[in-house]
Write an enzyme that holds these catalytic residues in place. Structure first.
Site, short mmCIF file in Angstrom:
data_model
loop_
_atom_site.label_atom_id
_atom_site.label_comp_id
_atom_site.label_asym_id
_atom_site.label_seq_id
_atom_site.Cartn_x
_atom_site.Cartn_y
_atom_site.Cartn_z
N HIS A 206 2.68 -1.49 -4.33
CA HIS A 206 1.63 -2.65 -4.98
C HIS A 206 2.14 -3.74 -5.42
O HIS A 206 3.00 -3.79 -6.14
CB HIS A 206 0.77 -1.86 -6.27
N CYS B 32 -3.41 -8.62 -13.78
CA CYS B 32 -3.82 -7.67 -15.02
C CYS B 32 -3.78 -8.60 -16.30
O CYS B 32 -3.24 -9.35 -16.63
CB CYS B 32 -2.47 -6.59 -15.11
N ARG C 284 -11.23 -4.06 -7.78
CA ARG C 284 -10.75 -3.70 -8.97
C ARG C 284 -9.65 -4.75 -9.33
O ARG C 284 -10.06 -5.69 -10.24
CB ARG C 284 -10.25 -2.25 -8.78
N ASP C 285 -8.56 -4.66 -8.99
CA ASP C 285 -7.48 -5.35 -9.60
C ASP C 285 -7.79 -7.04 -9.20
O ASP C 285 -7.46 -7.81 -10.13
CB ASP C 285 -6.26 -5.13 -8.84
N HIS D 289 2.27 -8.39 -6.02
CA HIS D 289 1.66 -9.41 -6.62
C HIS D 289 2.45 -10.45 -5.93
O HIS D 289 3.74 -10.40 -5.96
CB HIS D 289 1.48 -9.81 -8.03
N ASN E 216 -2.56 -10.78 -6.37
CA ASN E 216 -2.22 -9.56 -5.62
C ASN E 216 -1.78 -10.34 -4.28
O ASN E 216 -2.25 -11.43 -4.01
CB ASN E 216 -3.25 -8.58 -5.40
#
Lengths: 306, 306
Positions: A207, A240, A15-16, A209, A249
């Site tokens: 979460h 993002c 996803r990310d 990065h 990430n």
């Protein structure tokens, strides 16, 4: 230094991770990566997002991909949703865990989902109702929990207040996201300690990065505040699309490697995870930021030259 | 999380950093980098090494370079020396701080300086005598203090024993080097805590590589054990030519950035340091591993798109 003995890794590469890639992976390619992740015994996977396909084309086949993996009941499969419409679509496919994301920063939230933070919190009411009515576990990710590329450092009291509001709802987890890698370990440790002190038994995650190299050190700082759930992305890809300056990430293999080297159990088979990253690198056609996939594990031995 | 309020950065880019680069910087180019480092207010610089020029050609002009900067008395200028011969050459140039390096791992020491660890410790006697007689401050770096690419993890009791032996000599500092980036934060914290507990008032430092992404997190772990002196390398370049798998040192700008973001003072002007890195990148003609030089500082703000 006291750390918890076990950590849960929530793999967000599909996803990310893929969001910022120019190569769009097909549902079948995603399924190949997924099979590797399963082999590596990853327990939680954020597999895609139900957002408008024009906004994030890399996620357009999320439903199609889910059809291939939905039989799997021993992995927590989460889909990101930006609003009720996304949740409804997720539900149509039979998804039973959703991650609702909004930003602590008003400016970023307007860029990302065209709502103020207040409006997102307001719309959460019906999202929670819908999720509860359809037996969907709801996770919440607070983007820009540490800093925003438009507004700067996130005031801790703001994050505390948002958390308090969220905890009125029937949700399963709150994840604090450092969307553009602005957090430093002191800040992470301070916020997470206060959160854990205020609300002892709720499920909190982080979460991070690695934009400024602090992905791993922020994980350690959060662990020292008793956080034991971390998002990470295969190969360290990601970012993002609505946050300028966003890059990779924190890398799943590098996280698992550090944790296992420290004797913290993740349940993940690092060698298989490295295979997953190599496969992803092949699909994407470029080097990935992950470092253990290049250097090998710390346990790697070299022959002595003559 | 309690950290010391101040940290000393020992910039090793001009020595450890350049060692693995295929481009050999001229003495004048090194002087340009040096001027940037001075502007950035860096207090300690390992400027080169007096080793055999055939073994490390990047260091062949160390003496010539030193001639250009030796008038500078407000920076600690250290030269690496592998043996007495190196120290004698350093002394001929008027160097007044030397860093004697040997490895805790026998196998690596044989590869690096063709002596067993025991022989290096033995030869230290006359090195110390010579340094004392010529008013040269002697620093000691213990390579492979955490792990060796040939032998594996370094047993902590071995590092303790070596430290004890070293402390019989008239030396100014001991630096524990993770030569090929094998250390993990738990291991670092454990060793450094034991060292600081055993010998409270001696000057200890750490030297980390970012081979597996753990450079910054190992610094934090060492800081939590009260270590406040760290080697780092401009742009994150570097590595040992006699250690397979060695890659970049932890990056100076990324270290300073993390520390200053946490409110830990380094005395270094980060903007000037970033200028130094950009200049180095231009000289070397390739991207450097440093991340803040690419992403900008955490305080960087972006305009809000319309």
């Amino acid at each position: 230094m006291r750390l918890s003995e076990e950590v849960t890794i929530n793999e967000v590469g599909l996803r990310d991770g893929l969001q910022l890639e120019s190569t769009v992976l097909s549902a079948s390619q995603k399924a190949v990566i997924y099979t590797h992740l399963k082999k590596a015994n990853v327990q939680e996977i954020e597999f895609g997002s139900f957002v408008h396909p024009k906004l994030v084309p890399q996620m357009a086949n999320t439903g199609e991909f889910f059809e291939k993996i939905k039989g799997d009941t021993d992995v927590i499969l989460t889909a990101l949703i930006p609003n009720l419409r996304g949740l409804e679509r997720a539900n149509e496919y039979g998804v039973n865990a959703a991650n609702f994301v909004f930003s602590a920063s008003n400016t970023h939230n307007l860029q990302n989902v065209r709502q103020t933070t207040e409006q997102s919190l307001e719309s959460l009411k019906i999202i929670v109702q819908y999720a509860s009515a359809h037996q969907i576990d709801l996770h919440i990710s607070i983007a820009t929990s540490f800093g925003c590329p438009f507004e700067g450092t996130a005031p801790q009291e703001n994050i505390m207040k948002i958390t308090e509001q969220l905890l009125n709802y029937n949700i399963k987890r709150i994840t604090y996201a450092d969307t553009t890698g602005m957090a430093n370990p002191m800040q992470v440790n301070r916020l997470m300690k206060e959160i854990k002190q205020e609300w002892k038994n709720f499920e909190f995650g982080c979460h991070f990065h690695n934009t400024r190299g602090m992905g791993l050190v922020n994980i350690l700082a959060a662990m020292e505040a008793n956080i034991a759930i971390f998002d990470s992305s295969l190969g360290g890809i990601g970012g993002c699309p609505f946050a300028p300056g966003a890059t990779g990430n924190v890398c799943s293999e590098d996280v698992v490697h550090m944790l296992e080297e420290m004797g913290v159990r993740t349940g993940v088979d690092l060698d298989e995870l490295l295979q997953a990253s190599l496969q992803l690198k092949e699909f994407l056609g470029h080097e990935l930021p992950g470092q253990v996939m290049k250097a090998g594990k710390s346990t790697r031995r070299y022959p002595v030259p003559n």
